[in-house]
Design a protein around this motif. Structure first.
Motif, PDB file in Angstrom:
ATOM      1  N   HIS A  35       0.819  -1.252  -0.024  1.00  0.00           N
ATOM      2  CA  HIS A  35       0.053  -0.007  -0.053  1.00  0.00           C
ATOM      3  C   HIS A  35       1.024   1.394  -0.017  1.00  0.00           C
ATOM      4  O   HIS A  35       0.672   2.079  -0.666  1.00  0.00           O
ATOM      5  N   HIS A  83       1.722   4.385  -2.767  1.00  0.00           N
ATOM      6  CA  HIS A  83       1.569   5.602  -2.835  1.00  0.00           C
ATOM      7  C   HIS A  83       2.789   6.271  -3.304  1.00  0.00           C
ATOM      8  O   HIS A  83       2.632   7.723  -3.429  1.00  0.00           O
ATOM      9  N   HIS A 143      -6.294   7.420  -3.392  1.00  0.00           N
ATOM     10  CA  HIS A 143      -6.977   5.953  -3.779  1.00  0.00           C
ATOM     11  C   HIS A 143      -7.708   5.844  -4.946  1.00  0.00           C
ATOM     12  O   HIS A 143      -8.814   4.923  -4.867  1.00  0.00           O
TER      13      HIS A 143
HETATM   14 ZN   LIG Z   1      -3.513   4.757   1.343  1.00  0.00          ZN
END
Ligand SMILES: [Zn+2]
Length: 60
Positions: A19, A23, A29
């Motif tokens: 995750h 980013h 998102h």
């Molecule tokens: Zn996130």
């Protein structure tokens, strides 16, 4: 720490790392962000169920 906790934690840690790496590519998102997560961790949705996204550090 017992083996049950280790069993729980490893996929969760993988998900958190994937995750955060995603980013670095997408600071949001969006569907493109989740494509990046999926490219790192194809079964991320299973791990994602363990952790709610809002407990993760947020950059946005
Ligand atoms: Zn996130």
């Amino acid at each position: 720490m017992n083996w049950r906790l280790i069993h729980f934690a490893m996929p969760t840690i993988d998900y958190v790392v994937a995750h955060e790496l995603a980013h670095l590519r997408e600071m949001n998102h969006s569907p493109r962000f989740w494509d990046v997560v999926r490219s790192v961790l194809p079964d991320y949705e299973r791990s994602r169920g363990v952790l709610k996204d809002d407990v993760l550090p947020v950059f946005e």
